[in-house]
Design an enzyme around this catalytic site. Structure first.
Site, PDB file in Angstrom:
ATOM      1  CG  HIS A 192      -2.153  -0.721   1.049  1.00 29.38           C
ATOM      2  ND1 HIS A 192      -2.561  -1.730   1.864  1.00 29.38           N
ATOM      3  CD2 HIS A 192      -3.095  -0.586   0.097  1.00 29.38           C
ATOM      4  CE1 HIS A 192      -3.712  -2.193   1.436  1.00 29.38           C
ATOM      5  NE2 HIS A 192      -4.054  -1.514   0.371  1.00 29.38           N
ATOM      6  NE  ARG A 299      -3.128  -5.129 -12.875  1.00 29.77           N
ATOM      7  CZ  ARG A 299      -2.163  -4.473 -13.531  1.00 29.77           C
ATOM      8  NH1 ARG A 299      -2.199  -3.176 -13.649  1.00 29.77           N
ATOM      9  NH2 ARG A 299      -1.147  -5.145 -14.051  1.00 29.77           N
ATOM     10  NE  ARG A 335      -7.083  -8.580 -14.710  1.00 25.88           N
ATOM     11  CZ  ARG A 335      -5.803  -8.507 -14.319  1.00 25.88           C
ATOM     12  NH1 ARG A 335      -4.843  -8.876 -15.147  1.00 25.88           N
ATOM     13  NH2 ARG A 335      -5.492  -8.055 -13.134  1.00 25.88           N
ATOM     14  CD  GLU A 434      -2.701 -13.267 -16.915  1.00 22.52           C
ATOM     15  OE1 GLU A 434      -1.938 -12.415 -16.442  1.00 22.52           O
ATOM     16  OE2 GLU A 434      -3.891 -13.384 -16.546  1.00 22.52           O
ATOM     17  CG  ASN A 457       3.135  -7.540 -15.298  1.00 17.61           C
ATOM     18  OD1 ASN A 457       3.966  -7.057 -16.049  1.00 17.61           O
ATOM     19  ND2 ASN A 457       2.146  -6.834 -14.780  1.00 17.61           N
ATOM     20  CG  ASP A 458       0.674 -13.361 -13.917  1.00 13.06           C
ATOM     21  OD1 ASP A 458       1.412 -13.584 -12.934  1.00 13.06           O
ATOM     22  OD2 ASP A 458      -0.466 -12.889 -13.804  1.00 13.06           O
ATOM     23  NE  ARG A 468       3.394 -10.101 -11.106  1.00 14.74           N
ATOM     24  CZ  ARG A 468       2.192  -9.824 -11.612  1.00 14.74           C
ATOM     25  NH1 ARG A 468       1.508 -10.748 -12.255  1.00 14.74           N
ATOM     26  NH2 ARG A 468       1.676  -8.629 -11.513  1.00 14.74           N
ATOM     27  CB  CYS A 505      -2.454  -5.032 -20.527  1.00 16.65           C
ATOM     28  SG  CYS A 505      -2.808  -6.716 -20.044  1.00 16.65           S
TER      29      CYS A 505
HETATM   30  C1  PEP Z   1       0.111  -9.382 -16.289  1.00 17.14           C
HETATM   31  O1  PEP Z   1       0.191 -10.467 -15.713  1.00 17.14           O
HETATM   32  O2  PEP Z   1       0.960  -8.963 -17.109  1.00 17.14           O
HETATM   33  C2  PEP Z   1      -1.027  -8.482 -16.005  1.00 17.14           C
HETATM   34  C3  PEP Z   1      -1.224  -7.377 -16.689  1.00 17.14           C
HETATM   35  O3  PEP Z   1      -1.863  -8.813 -14.988  1.00 17.14           O
HETATM   36  P1  PEP Z   1      -1.499  -8.597 -13.440  1.00 17.14           P
HETATM   37  O4  PEP Z   1      -0.251  -7.764 -13.361  1.00 17.14           O
HETATM   38  O5  PEP Z   1      -2.681  -7.935 -12.848  1.00 17.14           O
HETATM   39  O6  PEP Z   1      -1.281  -9.996 -12.968  1.00 17.14           O
HETATM   40 MG    MG Z   2      -1.527 -11.300 -14.662  1.00 15.33          MG
END
Ligand code: PEP
Ligand code: MG
Length: 572
Positions: A192, A299, A335, A434, A457-458, A468, A505
């Site tokens: 946070h 999100r 999403r 992802e 990211n995932d 990650r 994204c």
């Molecule tokens: C991702 O995984 O790249 C993504 C955009 O979703 P989040 O970061 O919310 O897992």
């Molecule tokens: Mg993700």
């Protein structure tokens, strides 16, 4: 001297160090006599009232920011929980504890309970409890908590706060006229505190080992919040160099805002759509300021956090309709709720799992809890009548999941028709790519779905098998590596063969070092934190698509991360 940390919000900051070392709390663990019980209960009640008042004041201070207000609403709700007060008083009465010891015992027990679920989000809830406990105990002992407002009264110089950690309630009190940045030893990007510092646009570094001992009060500090470096008592030459960088950075930032209404198009006419990743109202309100063309990733799970129960259909509907109306006919990609992994709810039970990112999360939850999916789909579909919405599903790994989700959408649509409720019958449905599985079967997915967004990211953590959120292996977590980039190229080609659109994204979409590469890889759209959009647009507007394609071909031929890094550095 030069130190290094992880950048939370970028820019440059200059000032004198204010090193915070709070008094260590010594808890009185002796037992009281029975005739002292009333006195200790009184001590606790007085402290309780004082703490509640302090928190309400901070909350008032943060009223203009809904996220921050929600956080302190959360703190106040914890305090107001009937059991909270009762259990602490019972500990004083039954176990003959001093008030501070009763608070300490009670909070530690709560923290132990929630820490059994091993994930970052829950750990952050533990930090909230530590924050509350500290306030209560300081108030019992009449120790003054560091008050950032009065601390900075009459201060003429700029201040950089140096601390082991900072709680959200501390950051929120920062007097931004004098506090220009902060550096802490602990912290995580998902905390946070990090979220608040981004929303305050405050230059900040986390994870700087031993910083409270290496920096002394009043040391002259420069934070290079682009590279993550800290300069301690720099020479005049270095100061001058960074003042120049800072001025250029600000001029550039303001100039870039002038691009907001211009298209994001290359010299030779390739149009890359730039969308915003949003999670709250503030992000949505910033969309036009930074020139996003719409929302590429909403999100929604953030709407479900910092509260005590699920938002019902009407509440969700009002959020989604507000977004659609605010962005005036532009695209809103919603999403569906992506819970689990590192995103948990205090009011929903999650199993204890060894690897939550690979566990009961995201769309996997919907099968067991269909009401969550149905309620959200109804709210999204109802809002779709008021603008251009598309639905994005996270964490897809199979066609079975796609068939299941489409069946559920049809079920919800049929009910809405029966109830005479309007919605967009042609609403587009897409998937995040992802997981490695979704990447491999994206050709099949593209026959059933309308659009795609790569969640780098995932995808990076799953393809490279690197957590990650684990600082220990963060040097291995790199989306700009041969395997991920070749995979992205494969996904783009395959999805395009089926005449469908594909974007990114994940955080890679806002990595300024690789925008030309992403253009060259053929992506149709990028979605990112709004504040990055002007920089990305500028790069696109000063690029030739044909050269970007050549760059991409060259990068895809490379065998190592270093080779790719060298080529990208030269290309900018
Ligand atoms: C991702 O995984 O790249 C993504 C955009 O979703 P989040 O970061 O919310 O897992
Ligand atoms: Mg993700």
């Amino acid at each position: 001297m030069l130190l290094n940390g992880t950048v939370v919000y970028n820019g440059y900051a200059f000032g004198n160090a204010l090193v915070l070392k709070e008094e260590d709390i010594i808890i009185n663990n002796n037992n009281i006599n029975k005739n002292e019980i009333d006195n200790e209960i009184n001590n606790f009640i007085n402290s309780y009232k004082k703490t509640l008042k302090q928190l309400k004041n901070i909350r008032k201070f943060s009223l203009e920011n809904k996220d921050r207000k929600l956080l302190f609403d959360g703190y106040i709700l914890i305090l107001k929980d009937k059991l909270f007060k009762k259990d602490i008083i019972n500990l004083i009465k039954n176990e003959l504890l001093y008030a501070d010891s009763a608070v300490d015992k009670f909070i530690k027990k709560q923290i132990n309970n929630i820490k059994k679920v091993d994930n970052i989000y829950i750990k952050e809830r533990a930090n909230d409890l530590i924050d509350i406990s500290k306030r209560l105990i300081f108030n019992i002992k009449n120790i003054k908590l560091i008050d950032f407002n009065s601390l900075c009264d009459n201060v003429k110089k700029n201040i950089i706060i140096i601390s082991k950690d900072l709680s959200p309630s501390q950051i929120i009190q920062f007097n931004l006229n004098v506090i220009k940045g902060f550096i802490i030893e602990d912290g995580s990007i998902t905390s946070h505190s990090s979220i608040i510092s981004k929303s305050l646009e405050l230059v900040s570094l986390i994870g700087v080992n031993n910083v409270t001992n290496l920096i002394k009060n009043n040391d002259n500090i420069i934070i290079d919040g682009i590279k993550g470096n800290i300069y301690i008592n720099p020479s005049d030459k270095i100061i001058k160099k960074f003042k120049n960088k800072y001025n250029k950075f600000n001029i550039n930032k303001n100039n870039l805002l002038k691009l907001k209404d211009l298209p994001s198009i290359t010299y030779d006419g390739f149009n890359m759509k730039l969308y915003a990743n949003v999670g709250n109202n503030k992000d949505i309100n910033n969309i036009f300021k930074y020139g996003a063309e719409g929302i590429g990733l909403y999100r929604t799970e953030f709407l479900f956090m910092d509260r005590n129960s699920f938002p019902d259909e009407n509440e969700q509907f009002s959020y989604y309709r507000k977004a659609v109306k605010y962005i005036k006919g532009n695209l809103v990609t919603i999403r569906t709720v992506d819970l689990g992994g590192d995103k948990f709810l205090s009011y929903m039970n999650f199993p204890k799992e060894n690897v939550p990112f690979l566990g009961w999360r995201s769309i996997r939850i919907y099968k067991d809890k269909k009401d969550i999916l149905h309620t959200q789909l109804r709210a999204i579909l109802r809002a779709s009548f008021f603008g251009k919405i598309r639905i994005l599903f996270p964490m897809i790994i199979s066609m079975e999941e796609v068939y299941f989700l489409k069946k559920e959408i049809d079920y919800v649509k049929n009910n809405l028709v029966k109830e005479n409720i309007n919605f967009d019958e042609n609403i587009k449905i897409g998937a995040m790519i992802e997981t490695p599985s979704a990447a491999i079967i994206c050709g099949h997915l593209a026959e059933e779905l309308d659009f795609f967004s790569i969640g780098t990211n995932d995808l990076t953590q799953f393809v490279l098998a690197v957590d990650r959120n684990n600082l220990k292996v963060s040097h291995l977590y790199n989306s700009l590596c041969p395997s991920i980039l070749n995979l992205i190229k494969y996904i783009v080609n395959t999805v395009h063969e089926k005449n469908k659109k594909i974007g990114i994204c994940g955080e890679l979409a806002s990595n300024l070092n690789c925008i030309k590469l992403l253009l060259g890889l053929g992506l149709d759209e990028l979605s990112m934190n709004v504040s990055f959009i002007p920089n990305v647009k500028q790069i696109i507007r000063s690029s030739y698509f044909t050269s970007c394609k050549k760059l991409a071909d060259k990068v895809l031929d490379q065998k190592t991360n270093k080779d790719i890094e060298n080529i990208l550095n030269k290309s900018n």
